[in-house]
Each structure stands twice: as structure tokens, then as C-alpha cells.
Design a protein around this motif. Structure first.
Motif, PDB file in Angstrom:
ATOM      1  N   GLY A  60       0.798  -1.222   0.000  1.00  0.00           N
ATOM      2  CA  GLY A  60       0.000   0.000   0.000  1.00  0.00           C
ATOM      3  C   GLY A  60       0.822   1.259   0.000  1.00  0.00           C
ATOM      4  N   LYS A  61       2.130   1.129  -0.204  1.00  0.00           N
ATOM      5  CA  LYS A  61       2.979   2.321  -0.266  1.00  0.00           C
ATOM      6  C   LYS A  61       2.534   3.194  -1.439  1.00  0.00           C
ATOM      7  N   ARG A  62       2.387   4.483  -1.187  1.00  0.00           N
ATOM      8  CA  ARG A  62       1.801   5.385  -2.171  1.00  0.00           C
ATOM      9  C   ARG A  62       2.743   5.674  -3.329  1.00  0.00           C
ATOM     10  N   SER A  63       2.113   5.932  -4.482  1.00  0.00           N
ATOM     11  CA  SER A  63       2.812   6.453  -5.662  1.00  0.00           C
ATOM     12  C   SER A  63       3.995   5.628  -6.147  1.00  0.00           C
ATOM     13  N   PRO A  91      -1.255   8.225 -13.823  1.00  0.00           N
ATOM     14  CA  PRO A  91      -0.542   8.197 -12.545  1.00  0.00           C
ATOM     15  C   PRO A  91      -1.232   7.318 -11.504  1.00  0.00           C
ATOM     16  N   TYR A  92      -0.474   6.941 -10.520  1.00  0.00           N
ATOM     17  CA  TYR A  92      -0.960   6.182  -9.357  1.00  0.00           C
ATOM     18  C   TYR A  92      -2.173   6.887  -8.744  1.00  0.00           C
ATOM     19  N   GLY A  93      -3.223   6.115  -8.475  1.00  0.00           N
ATOM     20  CA  GLY A  93      -4.383   6.669  -7.795  1.00  0.00           C
ATOM     21  C   GLY A  93      -5.293   7.524  -8.649  1.00  0.00           C
ATOM     22  N   ARG A  94      -5.030   7.608  -9.944  1.00  0.00           N
ATOM     23  CA  ARG A  94      -5.896   8.370 -10.843  1.00  0.00           C
ATOM     24  C   ARG A  94      -6.505   7.414 -11.863  1.00  0.00           C
ATOM     25  N   HIS A 130      -6.158  -1.399 -14.637  1.00  0.00           N
ATOM     26  CA  HIS A 130      -7.245  -1.217 -13.666  1.00  0.00           C
ATOM     27  C   HIS A 130      -7.620   0.251 -13.491  1.00  0.00           C
ATOM     28  N   ARG A 131      -6.775   1.161 -14.017  1.00  0.00           N
ATOM     29  CA  ARG A 131      -7.070   2.592 -13.887  1.00  0.00           C
ATOM     30  C   ARG A 131      -7.934   3.119 -15.015  1.00  0.00           C
ATOM     31  N   VAL A 132      -8.430   2.240 -15.861  1.00  0.00           N
ATOM     32  CA  VAL A 132      -9.345   2.661 -16.922  1.00  0.00           C
ATOM     33  C   VAL A 132     -10.749   2.203 -16.550  1.00  0.00           C
ATOM     34  N   VAL A 133     -11.662   3.158 -16.460  1.00  0.00           N
ATOM     35  CA  VAL A 133     -13.019   2.880 -15.971  1.00  0.00           C
ATOM     36  C   VAL A 133     -14.050   3.505 -16.895  1.00  0.00           C
TER      37      VAL A 133
END
Length: 174
Positions: A60-63, A91-94, A130-133
Motif C-alpha cells: 500500500g505504499k503510495r505512488s 498516474p498512481y491513484g488516478r 485497472h485505472r481505466v473505468v
DNA sequence: TCACGGTCCAACG
DNA sequence: CGTTGGACCGTGA
């Protein structure tokens, strides 16, 4: 072709590596293959780095950024390769939508083609499909199980509102 | 050609 | 808001 096993909080991952770069990651790997790292290649310089990056990511370490790892796209059809290379920049989290990705590739209206291309991604996490929704903020699909997609997004801190949708500010483009 | 998706949009109720 | 039908686009057979 080399392959080696990586231990993470989400279970074992088998990574396959060729001369040009990483070819594929396989989750839920329970086999007992030995770690094979031949001397003389570039792999032994790369894999400890990949190993810790993945471990940190699943902690779970960010970015955590996987863009420095070279990947081998030679086996993908042209459009598919372009889609994968493009969404690697999210980017991470987007997140971004299928239709926005299609538009950015000069293929407006090709949202389904983008989804189909992402379904062929052999490099989950490293190429963050997984970041495409969906454009309306709904999670959309995931060929290896929607729970994984939701899990990865949640791990990255993406929140869903009361209607089960992702809010506008998380999108880099719609 | 044709069918198949990890979609989207408009038109309902 | 939820559902539905049709349109769109790249692949592989």
C-alpha cells in the motif's frame, strides 16, 4: 526467457522476462518453480528492483512508479500496443475513461476496442489497466475478475461515492 | 466477412 | 435514478 517468483501480500506472482523486457505477470501463482536467473543477462540487475517495487506496492505504499521497467510489447497487435503504452502514463491513484483513451489515440468511438485491448494486457499493475473505468465513474469490467480491479483501485486510495462511482477529480481525462 | 468484447449514448419510465 | 437497444471499433477466425 527467464522467469522468477515474487512474494507479495497478495500472494505469489510469477514474472516472465525476455531479452527485451518483462513479458508477463501471473497472479495467484502456486507452482513451485525455482527462481531461474541466468548469469550474464540484464535481468539480475532489474529483478530485485521489481521485486521490492511490487512488494511495496501491495503493502500500500503510495505512488509506486513502474514506468522505469522495460516491457516487451512485441507480441501485441499495433492498436493494442498503443493502448497499453498510452494508459501506462496514468498516474498512481488516478483514472481515465475508455472513451478518453480512445480519443487520445485518434480513435474516437473506439471505447470498446480499448476495452478489448486492455483485456489482453499480460502485465497487470506494471501496465495499470485497472485505472481505466467507465466514463460515468462506474468501475467497468476486468477480464480476470472485477474484485481484483476494485481491490487495486482501493489499494491506491480511489474512493467510490454512494452510487458506486468515482468522482470527477480522480479522472485525468474523461 | 462475422462475431465478440473490460463501452457509450439516447430514450424511455 | 435504472434499464434497454443500437452503434462504434480493432482482432482473430
Amino acid at each position: 526467457m527467464y522467469h522468477f517468483k515474487i512474494f507479495t501480500l497478495w500472494g505469489n506472482i510469477l514474472a516472465v522476462y525476455g531479452r527485451r523486457g518483462i513479458l508477463s505477470l501471473h497472479f495467484d501463482h502456486t507452482g513451485e518453480e525455482e527462481v531461474k536467473v541466468k548469469a550474464g543477462g540484464s535481468i539480475e540487475r532489474i529483478w530485485p528492483d521489481l521485486f521490492t517495487a511490487l512488494q511495496n506496492y501491495f503493502k500500500g505504499k503510495r505512488s509506486i512508479d513502474f514506468s522505469r521497467f522495460s516491457v516487451d510489447m512485441k507480441e501485441y497487435p499495433p492498436f493494442t500496443a498503443r493502448v497499453l503504452e498510452h494508459i501506462r502514463q496514468i498516474p498512481y491513484g488516478r483514472v481515465c475513461s475508455y472513451s478518453a483513451a480512445a480519443r487520445a489515440l485518434g480513435c474516437s468511438g473506439g471505447s470498446r476496442a480499448v476495452g478489448r485491448a486492455l483485456g489482453r494486457n499480460r502485465l497487470p499493475v506494471i501496465i495499470p489497466c485497472h485505472r481505466v473505468v467507465n466514463q460515468d465513474g462506474c468501475p467497468g469490467g476486468f477480464s480476470s475478475g472485477l474484485e481484483k480491479k476494485l481491490g487495486l483501485l482501493t489499494l491506491e486510495g480511489v474512493k467510490f461515492n454512494e452510487l458506486g462511482r468515482i468522482n470527477d477529480e480522480v479522472f485525468i481525462s474523461r
